[in-house]
Motif scaffolding. Structure first.
Motif, PDB file in Angstrom:
ATOM      1  N   VAL A   1       8.404 -53.532 -29.701  1.00  0.00           N
ATOM      2  CA  VAL A   1       9.669 -53.866 -30.364  1.00  0.00           C
ATOM      3  C   VAL A   1       9.547 -53.812 -31.887  1.00  0.00           C
ATOM      4  CG1 VAL A   1      10.487 -55.296 -28.465  1.00  0.00           C
ATOM      5  CG2 VAL A   1       9.164 -56.351 -30.303  1.00  0.00           C
ATOM      6  N   GLN A   2       8.323 -53.749 -32.393  1.00  0.00           N
ATOM      7  CA  GLN A   2       8.157 -53.648 -33.846  1.00  0.00           C
ATOM      8  C   GLN A   2       8.576 -52.267 -34.360  1.00  0.00           C
ATOM      9  OE1 GLN A   2       7.406 -56.548 -35.329  1.00  0.00           O
ATOM     10  NE2 GLN A   2       7.288 -57.305 -33.215  1.00  0.00           N
ATOM     11  N   PHE A   3       8.507 -51.258 -33.489  1.00  0.00           N
ATOM     12  CA  PHE A   3       8.827 -49.892 -33.923  1.00  0.00           C
ATOM     13  C   PHE A   3      10.281 -49.767 -34.383  1.00  0.00           C
ATOM     14  CE2 PHE A   3       4.836 -49.234 -31.933  1.00  0.00           C
ATOM     15  CZ  PHE A   3       4.322 -48.033 -32.418  1.00  0.00           C
ATOM     16  N   PRO A   4      11.277 -50.200 -33.578  1.00  0.00           N
ATOM     17  CA  PRO A   4      12.647 -50.108 -34.092  1.00  0.00           C
ATOM     18  C   PRO A   4      12.929 -51.091 -35.229  1.00  0.00           C
ATOM     19  CG  PRO A   4      12.619 -51.198 -31.950  1.00  0.00           C
ATOM     20  CD  PRO A   4      11.252 -50.649 -32.176  1.00  0.00           C
ATOM     21  N   LEU A   5      12.280 -52.259 -35.205  1.00  0.00           N
ATOM     22  CA  LEU A   5      12.514 -53.238 -36.266  1.00  0.00           C
ATOM     23  C   LEU A   5      12.013 -52.738 -37.612  1.00  0.00           C
ATOM     24  CD1 LEU A   5      11.599 -56.579 -34.418  1.00  0.00           C
ATOM     25  CD2 LEU A   5      13.880 -55.690 -34.950  1.00  0.00           C
ATOM     26  N   MET A   6      10.862 -52.056 -37.587  1.00  0.00           N
ATOM     27  CA  MET A   6      10.261 -51.547 -38.819  1.00  0.00           C
ATOM     28  C   MET A   6      10.658 -50.103 -39.112  1.00  0.00           C
ATOM     29  SD  MET A   6       6.439 -53.205 -38.407  1.00  0.00           S
ATOM     30  CE  MET A   6       5.967 -52.720 -40.082  1.00  0.00           C
ATOM     31  N   LYS A   7      11.525 -49.532 -38.224  1.00  0.00           N
ATOM     32  CA  LYS A   7      12.024 -48.163 -38.391  1.00  0.00           C
ATOM     33  C   LYS A   7      10.873 -47.154 -38.522  1.00  0.00           C
ATOM     34  CE  LYS A   7      16.426 -49.570 -40.453  1.00  0.00           C
ATOM     35  NZ  LYS A   7      17.157 -49.355 -39.198  1.00  0.00           N
ATOM     36  N   VAL A   8       9.881 -47.315 -37.648  1.00  0.00           N
ATOM     37  CA  VAL A   8       8.753 -46.388 -37.628  1.00  0.00           C
ATOM     38  C   VAL A   8       9.243 -44.997 -37.218  1.00  0.00           C
ATOM     39  CG1 VAL A   8       6.481 -45.910 -36.635  1.00  0.00           C
ATOM     40  CG2 VAL A   8       7.183 -48.261 -37.082  1.00  0.00           C
ATOM     41  N   PHE A   9       8.873 -43.971 -37.960  1.00  0.00           N
ATOM     42  CA  PHE A   9       9.264 -42.580 -37.726  1.00  0.00           C
ATOM     43  C   PHE A   9      10.768 -42.367 -37.863  1.00  0.00           C
ATOM     44  CE2 PHE A   9       5.504 -43.126 -34.816  1.00  0.00           C
ATOM     45  CZ  PHE A   9       4.594 -42.514 -35.677  1.00  0.00           C
TER      46      PHE A   9
ATOM     47  N   TYR B   1      13.542 -46.001 -28.770  1.00  0.00           N
ATOM     48  CA  TYR B   1      12.446 -46.938 -28.531  1.00  0.00           C
ATOM     49  C   TYR B   1      12.744 -47.868 -27.353  1.00  0.00           C
ATOM     50  CZ  TYR B   1      10.609 -45.525 -33.082  1.00  0.00           C
ATOM     51  OH  TYR B   1      10.111 -44.813 -34.141  1.00  0.00           O
ATOM     52  N   LEU B   2      13.977 -48.345 -27.253  1.00  0.00           N
ATOM     53  CA  LEU B   2      14.315 -49.268 -26.179  1.00  0.00           C
ATOM     54  C   LEU B   2      14.243 -48.588 -24.814  1.00  0.00           C
ATOM     55  CD1 LEU B   2      17.291 -51.244 -27.775  1.00  0.00           C
ATOM     56  CD2 LEU B   2      14.872 -51.880 -27.656  1.00  0.00           C
ATOM     57  N   LEU B   3      14.761 -47.376 -24.733  1.00  0.00           N
ATOM     58  CA  LEU B   3      14.672 -46.639 -23.473  1.00  0.00           C
ATOM     59  C   LEU B   3      13.225 -46.314 -23.123  1.00  0.00           C
ATOM     60  CD1 LEU B   3      17.706 -44.175 -23.728  1.00  0.00           C
ATOM     61  CD2 LEU B   3      17.403 -46.011 -22.075  1.00  0.00           C
ATOM     62  N   ALA B   4      12.447 -45.918 -24.132  1.00  0.00           N
ATOM     63  CA  ALA B   4      11.038 -45.596 -23.894  1.00  0.00           C
ATOM     64  C   ALA B   4      10.282 -46.825 -23.403  1.00  0.00           C
ATOM     65  CB  ALA B   4      10.409 -45.052 -25.170  1.00  0.00           C
ATOM     66  N   GLN B   5      10.572 -47.974 -23.985  1.00  0.00           N
ATOM     67  CA  GLN B   5       9.915 -49.214 -23.550  1.00  0.00           C
ATOM     68  C   GLN B   5      10.299 -49.560 -22.111  1.00  0.00           C
ATOM     69  OE1 GLN B   5      10.594 -52.496 -26.204  1.00  0.00           O
ATOM     70  NE2 GLN B   5       9.633 -53.996 -24.870  1.00  0.00           N
TER      71      GLN B   5
ATOM     72  N   GLY C   1       2.139 -55.884 -24.874  1.00  0.00           N
ATOM     73  CA  GLY C   1       2.530 -54.544 -25.294  1.00  0.00           C
ATOM     74  C   GLY C   1       3.954 -54.474 -25.790  1.00  0.00           C
ATOM     75  N   SER C   2       4.853 -55.209 -25.130  1.00  0.00           N
ATOM     76  CA  SER C   2       6.260 -55.204 -25.552  1.00  0.00           C
ATOM     77  C   SER C   2       6.432 -55.817 -26.931  1.00  0.00           C
ATOM     78  CB  SER C   2       7.110 -55.965 -24.533  1.00  0.00           C
ATOM     79  OG  SER C   2       7.092 -55.318 -23.279  1.00  0.00           O
TER      80      SER C   2
END
Length: 389
Positions: free
Chosen positions: A336-344, A351-355, A331-332
């Motif tokens: 980590v793809q969300f901040p790397l790909m700048k999703v939303f 994203y890091l705190l949410a993870q 899952g991690s």
């Protein structure tokens, strides 16, 4: 011990595949929940930048007068004098329709040295700062000295200043292809909702050429002003301007309505997520319970050769945590793809705190679900388990 647990679970990966998949899906949902929570909390924690209490928004509606700007200007000035004479009124300012917490927005492009951004354009008067209690960070606010200048003067909020100038001082710079001069920078206003990040904004001074488009007034009244005065003011304004659809709203009430647009969907999302978490918890609990009954002979043998009840309970808890760890590793990787790909296009910190919170939540959930089955396993008597076998 830890290495042994990982090896044990890995050898039984086919048997644990469904549980690993269930925890993985739960992690992604919880990650989404905490992303929403962290983002909204960070926005909520940002200073408002203005004071909406005791400020009323007056929508003049359609005026039954000539559209000639001189006629409208005279009408507006008469109304201003009427309102200023009321002891409960502390300050007033005409403004464009996009007052705080309204459903209106006027965006336009502006730029400086090749940098182009979209900004929320607000047309205001000199008393607008006093009405809303704005915080000026640098430069000055509008004043009569801006009358008749060759170049229009503008004021930026922090967000617009940062995007256009970065750390550079903005005061005195020309923007919008040299047509406007920056004279001040104010603190960001959370004027859309408590849960929405401030967007770049620019404030321009209302000139006589645009006065016929200004049908909105912001009025600061004295604390404790009653509804009786609101009715009185409504009648005075209606009789002065002959408007057919006059409306008075409190900014605090308008803010509450805007906040509901975020809060209500969040509540619905949390309810759905809550049912999912309950199902996952029951699934983990059921699987552990089944494994204990299936492994009674193994547990009895371990007890017979000297394993303590706490060691047996710890092993079962460790196995559950290792299963969760396999799910969280997978899952991690996706998280980590969300901040790397700048999703939303959200800040990386969100994203890091949410993870981080999602990982803690899953581990806590697994521990809670594994405690009672582990306790039951520790209570198995060796002789009884071996006799049953």
């Amino acid at each position: 011990m830890l290495k042994h647990l990982f090896k044990l679970i890995w050898n039984k990966k086919k048997e644990n595949f469904l549980l690993i998949s269930e925890i993985l899906i739960s992690f992604m949902v919880i990650f989404a929940v905490f992303t929403l929570l962290v983002y909204n909390y960070q926005n909520y924690a940002v200073p408002k930048g203005f004071e909406e209490e005791n400020v009323w928004s007056v929508d003049l509606g359609e005026l039954n007068v000539s559209k000639n700007k001189d006629s409208v200007g005279v009408l507006h000035e008469n109304l201003r004098n009427v309102l200023k004479n009321l002891p409960e009124v502390k300050a007033i300012s005409y403004a464009s329709a996009n007052v705080p917490f309204s459903n209106s927005m006027f965006t336009s492009g502006t730029g400086y040295k090749g940098i182009r951004i979209n900004v929320d354009v607000n047309r205001v008067e000199d008393d607008y700062k006093q009405v809303l209690g704005l915080s000026l960070l640098s430069g000055r606010w509008f004043s009569p000295e801006d009358n008749g200048l060759a170049k229009s003067t503008v004021i930026l909020n922090e967000e617009a200043k940062e995007r256009l100038f970065g750390k550079e001082d903005a005061i005195g710079k020309m923007i919008s292809d040299g047509s406007s001069k920056v004279i001040g920078v104010i603190q960001n206003l959370k004027d859309k909702s408590d849960f929405k990040a401030p967007m770049p904004a620019i404030y321009t001074r209302i000139d006589t050429g645009k006065i016929n488009q200004m049908n909105q007034i912001l009025v600061r009244v004295a604390p404790g002003t009653t509804a009786a005065f609101e009715g009185k003011m409504y009648k005075m304004i209606a009789s002065t301007i002959k408007s057919t659809n006059l409306e008075i709203k409190h900014l605090s009430d308008m803010k509450a309505e805007k906040n509901k647009e975020t809060i209500i969907p969040m509540i619905i999302f949390f309810i759905v997520t809550g049912f999912l978490i309950i199902n996952v918890a029951l699934g983990i609990f059921g699987v552990l319970w089944y494994n204990i009954n299936k492994r009674r002979a193994e547990i009895g043998l371990r007890r017979a050769i000297g394993a303590t009840s706490s060691a047996v309970s710890t092993q079962l808890l460790g196995e559950a945590l290792v299963i969760a760890t396999f799910s969280l590793i997978i899952g991690s990787f996706f998280a980590v793809q969300f901040p790397l790909m700048k999703v939303f296009d959200l800040p990386t910190s969100v994203y890091l705190l949410a993870q981080f919170f999602a990982i803690l939540f899953i581990y806590l959930l697994v521990v809670i679900c594994a405690l009672y089955p582990g306790k039951q396993a520790a209570a198995i008597y060796p002789a009884v388990a071996l006799h049953e076998e």
